[in-house]
Scaffold this active site. Structure first.
Site, PDB file in Angstrom:
ATOM      1  N   HIS A  66      38.908  22.243  38.790  1.00 13.42           N
ATOM      2  CA  HIS A  66      38.445  23.396  39.571  1.00 13.42           C
ATOM      3  C   HIS A  66      38.008  22.944  40.965  1.00 13.42           C
ATOM      4  CE1 HIS A  66      37.745  26.625  36.368  1.00 13.42           C
ATOM      5  NE2 HIS A  66      38.331  25.614  35.744  1.00 13.42           N
ATOM      6  N   ASP A  72      18.392  66.446  42.093  1.00 14.42           N
ATOM      7  CA  ASP A  72      19.224  66.153  40.926  1.00 14.42           C
ATOM      8  C   ASP A  72      18.574  66.792  39.713  1.00 14.42           C
ATOM      9  OD1 ASP A  72      20.875  64.680  42.524  1.00 14.42           O
ATOM     10  OD2 ASP A  72      20.104  62.724  41.895  1.00 14.42           O
TER      11      ASP A  72
END
Ligand code: HCA
Ligand code: CU
Length: 384
Positions: free
Chosen positions: A292, A94
């Protein structure tokens, strides 16, 4: 296209080594590389062999491990560096160079013409050496787009495998990244990599936007460690991709290794896994409010974008607090193997709420209240 077909370039052993607390021994690097490989990472990026003699030996050692992941290293855009990188036996190199006016003025001092000349020398050398090539522009977002595209088109012409966009100081937004990657996608045939810093909290969203626009590769590091506050975290990126296409992510990666990987890196660099970390934070799969809890106990997908079991984890429904509800309390009683009537459960729920209004409650205290009810059938008669 790329949302369904992307590769991760895991850079804990390069960008992550730039985290202020990071110091990895060779053995630790091998252990991390092996864990990330077992997870299913496609590429591992290693610190430049030019950084130090140990870095050079470690590149060669990890390149020689025979991992499935392709091993990359990272160098400046110059022929001498490229020669050293190839000699370590890595699968790919790279190459990076700053293209913004700031970096050109205050870092390497080279002109765009000079950068193009140098890239046209280094990339063919790398290709002839048989390694995969990537060319990236550091500080891409503060570079003049005309300069950027000129450089990318020049490296595309010499057949680079991948071009990289780097949001080096973390200023990108998803819309900006989408536009930049789309414009680049229209100009080059090479694959496109995105490397995003997280200074302003957009690294994961930016990586996702890059893929939406046609990028093919995303850089991550475990827990996001890197320069300053780091880059796209592996776990957060995986969470984002799993929220979109869980089947594909389950097929691609061994997700139950995420927790040991996050913990291993946290230990190595002397930090805790953040409490609210994606997937592996201690509250990532906890539910609290009664409404919930009730819905989650009926169907977890009501309040979960990710399935804890995909990651070898379990959800936790918190009952010992004033927001609790009788469904959550019933679930806890069942876990304890207690058979309580609805009337008992409703009475105990009211009791838990009133006690939790006075002081913080522990799960042990809730369990004691439930056991007491099971042993005192008369509570069954008490309506809430
Ligand atoms: C660096 C800078 C870099 C490079 C990214 C890349 C950045 O530390 O060398 O090679 O794509 O953020 O720009 O990490
Ligand atoms: Cu970086």
């Amino acid at each position: 296209m790329s949302l369904s077909d992307f590769a991760i370039i895991e850079s804990t052993l390069r960008e992550g080594e730039q985290f202020v607390n990071a110091f990895f021994t060779t053995e630790q690097k091998i252990r991390l590389a092996t864990m990330l490989d077992a997870f299913g990472i496609e590429y591992l990026e290693l610190t430049s062999p030019l950084a130090s003699p140990r870095s050079r030996e470690d590149c060669a050692t990890i390149a020689g491990l025979g991992l499935n992941a392709k091993i990359l290293t990272h160098t400046r855009c110059c022929l001498e560096d490229a020669r050293v990188a190839v000699a370590t036996g890595v699968d790919g190199v790279d190459v990076v160079i700053g293209t913004s006016s700031k970096l050109r003025a205050f870092s390497h001092g080279r002109s765009i013409d000079d950068i193009v000349r140098c890239a046209r020398e280094v990339l063919p050398f790398l290709k002839d050496s048989g390694v995969e090539t990537r060319f990236s522009t550091e500080d891409s977002l503060r570079s003049d787009p005309d300069d950027l595209f000129r450089v990318y088109e020049a490296v595309d012409e010499v057949g680079v495998d991948r071009v990289g966009i780097a949001d080096t100081i973390g200023i990108g937004t998803p819309r900006r990244i989408y536009e930049l990657v789309s414009a680049l996608r229209a100009r080059v045939r090479a694959d496109i990599e995105f490397h995003g810093h997280n200074d302003a909290g957009c690294a994961i969203a930016n990586s996702h936007a890059a893929l939406e626009a046609g990028a093919t590769h995303v850089d991550t590091s475990v827990l996001g460690i890197g320069e300053r506050n780091g880059i796209t975290p592996l776990g957060g990126f995986i969470a984002r991709m799993a929220a979109g296409d869980p089947e594909r992510v389950r097929r691609k990666y061994r997700l139950n290794l995420l927790l040991p990987i996050d913990q291993a890196v946290a230990d190595l660099v002397g930090v805790d896994v953040p409490f609210n970390n994606y997937v592996t934070g201690f509250c990532a799969f906890t539910h609290k409010a009664g409404i919930h809890a009730k819905a989650v106990l009926n169907d977890p997908s009501t309040y979960e974008a990710l399935r804890p079991e995909d990651f070898g984890l379990t959800r936790y429904v918190h009952v010992a607090h004033r927001l609790t509800g009788w469904n959550a309390v019933r679930n806890r009683a069942e876990q304890l193997g207690l058979e309580l009537t609805e009337a008992q459960l409703r009475e105990r729920t009211a009791r838990i709420k009133s006690e939790a209004d006075q002081r913080p409650l522990t799960l042990d205290q809730v369990d004691a209240l439930l056991h007491a009810a099971a042993e005192s059938p008369e509570l069954a008669e008490v309506a809430p």
